[in-house]
Design a protein around this motif. Structure first.
Motif, short mmCIF file in Angstrom:
data_model
loop_
_atom_site.label_atom_id
_atom_site.label_comp_id
_atom_site.label_asym_id
_atom_site.label_seq_id
_atom_site.Cartn_x
_atom_site.Cartn_y
_atom_site.Cartn_z
N VAL A 105 60.38 71.43 -34.11
CA VAL A 105 60.88 71.27 -35.48
C VAL A 105 62.35 71.67 -35.50
CG1 VAL A 105 60.65 72.08 -37.86
CG2 VAL A 105 58.61 71.67 -36.49
N SER A 106 63.17 70.86 -36.16
CA SER A 106 64.60 71.15 -36.27
C SER A 106 64.84 72.24 -37.31
CB SER A 106 65.36 69.88 -36.68
OG SER A 106 65.24 68.89 -35.69
N THR A 107 66.06 72.74 -37.34
CA THR A 107 66.41 73.80 -38.28
C THR A 107 66.15 73.35 -39.71
OG1 THR A 107 68.12 74.51 -36.74
CG2 THR A 107 68.24 75.37 -38.97
N GLN A 108 66.64 72.18 -40.07
CA GLN A 108 66.32 71.55 -41.36
C GLN A 108 65.77 70.18 -41.01
OE1 GLN A 108 69.68 71.67 -43.98
NE2 GLN A 108 69.55 73.88 -44.21
N HIS A 109 64.46 70.05 -41.01
CA HIS A 109 63.80 68.88 -40.44
C HIS A 109 63.55 67.77 -41.47
CE1 HIS A 109 61.46 67.39 -36.93
NE2 HIS A 109 60.96 66.61 -37.88
N ALA A 110 62.89 68.10 -42.57
CA ALA A 110 62.52 67.08 -43.55
C ALA A 110 62.55 67.67 -44.95
CB ALA A 110 61.12 66.53 -43.25
N ARG A 111 62.47 66.76 -45.93
CA ARG A 111 62.49 67.18 -47.32
C ARG A 111 61.46 66.34 -48.08
NH1 ARG A 111 66.74 65.64 -51.80
NH2 ARG A 111 66.87 63.80 -50.51
N ILE A 112 60.68 67.00 -48.92
CA ILE A 112 59.75 66.31 -49.81
C ILE A 112 60.24 66.59 -51.23
CG2 ILE A 112 57.38 66.17 -50.64
CD1 ILE A 112 56.46 67.13 -47.90
N TYR A 113 60.47 65.53 -52.00
CA TYR A 113 60.96 65.73 -53.35
C TYR A 113 60.23 64.80 -54.32
CZ TYR A 113 63.88 61.69 -52.16
OH TYR A 113 64.32 60.46 -51.75
N ARG A 114 60.19 65.22 -55.57
CA ARG A 114 59.51 64.47 -56.62
C ARG A 114 60.38 63.32 -57.09
NH1 ARG A 114 55.24 66.42 -59.97
NH2 ARG A 114 54.80 64.84 -61.52
N SER A 115 59.77 62.16 -57.23
CA SER A 115 60.49 60.99 -57.70
C SER A 115 59.57 60.21 -58.62
CB SER A 115 60.90 60.12 -56.52
OG SER A 115 61.46 58.91 -56.98
N GLY A 116 59.82 60.27 -59.91
CA GLY A 116 58.98 59.54 -60.87
C GLY A 116 57.57 60.08 -60.89
N THR A 117 56.61 59.26 -60.49
CA THR A 117 55.20 59.65 -60.56
C THR A 117 54.65 60.13 -59.23
OG1 THR A 117 54.52 57.39 -60.07
CG2 THR A 117 54.77 58.00 -62.40
N GLY A 118 55.46 60.30 -58.21
CA GLY A 118 54.96 60.72 -56.91
C GLY A 118 55.98 61.52 -56.14
N TYR A 119 55.72 61.66 -54.85
CA TYR A 119 56.61 62.41 -53.97
C TYR A 119 57.14 61.51 -52.88
CZ TYR A 119 55.54 66.87 -56.10
OH TYR A 119 55.44 67.90 -56.99
N ILE A 120 58.36 61.80 -52.46
CA ILE A 120 59.05 61.06 -51.40
C ILE A 120 59.31 62.04 -50.26
CG2 ILE A 120 61.12 59.76 -50.79
CD1 ILE A 120 59.51 58.33 -52.90
N VAL A 121 59.08 61.60 -49.02
CA VAL A 121 59.41 62.41 -47.85
C VAL A 121 60.59 61.75 -47.15
CG1 VAL A 121 57.73 61.26 -46.35
CG2 VAL A 121 58.51 63.53 -45.76
N ASP A 122 61.55 62.57 -46.71
CA ASP A 122 62.77 62.07 -46.09
C ASP A 122 63.10 62.94 -44.89
OD1 ASP A 122 65.05 60.59 -45.68
OD2 ASP A 122 66.22 61.61 -47.23
N ASP A 123 63.40 62.30 -43.76
CA ASP A 123 63.83 63.01 -42.56
C ASP A 123 65.29 63.40 -42.72
OD1 ASP A 123 63.12 63.69 -39.66
OD2 ASP A 123 64.99 62.56 -39.43
#
Length: 160
Positions: A105-123
């Protein structure tokens, strides 16, 4: 001491020095270029029989549900659960909300954030990548309760 013993000690010291140099070079190379993470047996996609209409409806309902809880299902921290907020940063850094104890796992690997009615995962530009249902992410992707997220050797799911 005899000359033969001094020569043997010099040779042994030189051999140890080269082993140290080669080991240091390998560590630096792996830090710069990363390592491939092999997929384990349990992660291989299986061929499933065609689902009935009732099963397909349940899957659609699950994918339409808004996730609220993050659960680690495999890895050193298996069983850990965490409530999802507006944004969740995942990595090894102290400024991440979910700190994973995983060498891949990298120091800052991924981000999960709320978008509208669901969640988005971003590398976040990680070395080993972020995988959603065994496919490497190339951009922000919707994350539903039916999905499995792999970060390093850690598997993560969300529950509604």
């Amino acid at each position: 001491m005899s000359e033969l013993l001094v020569f043997a000690l010099k040779f042994a010291f030189l051999a140890l020095l080269w082993v140290f140099i080669l080991f240091t070079g390998a560590v630096i190379r792996s830090d710069l270029f990363g390592r491939r993470v092999p997929a384990t047996k349990g992660e291989a996609p299986e061929k499933k029989p065609r689902a009935s209409a009732r099963t397909r409806r349940r899957v659609q309902e699950a994918s339409a549900a808004i996730p609220t809880t993050l659960r680690i299902t495999r890895g050193k921290q298996a069983g850990l659960t965490m409530a999802l907020g507006d944004q969740l940063k995942i990595g090894r850094s102290a400024d991440c909300q979910l700190i994973l104890d995983d060498d891949y796992v990298s120091t800052q690997h991924a981000r999960i954030y709320r978008s509208g009615t669901g969640y988005i995962v971003d590398d976040l530009g990680s070395t080993n990548g972020t995988y959603l249902n065994n496919e490497r992410l190339s951009g922000p992707t919707r994350f539903t309760p039916a999905d499995t997220l792999r970060i390093g050797r850690t598997l993560i799911t969300v529950e509604a």
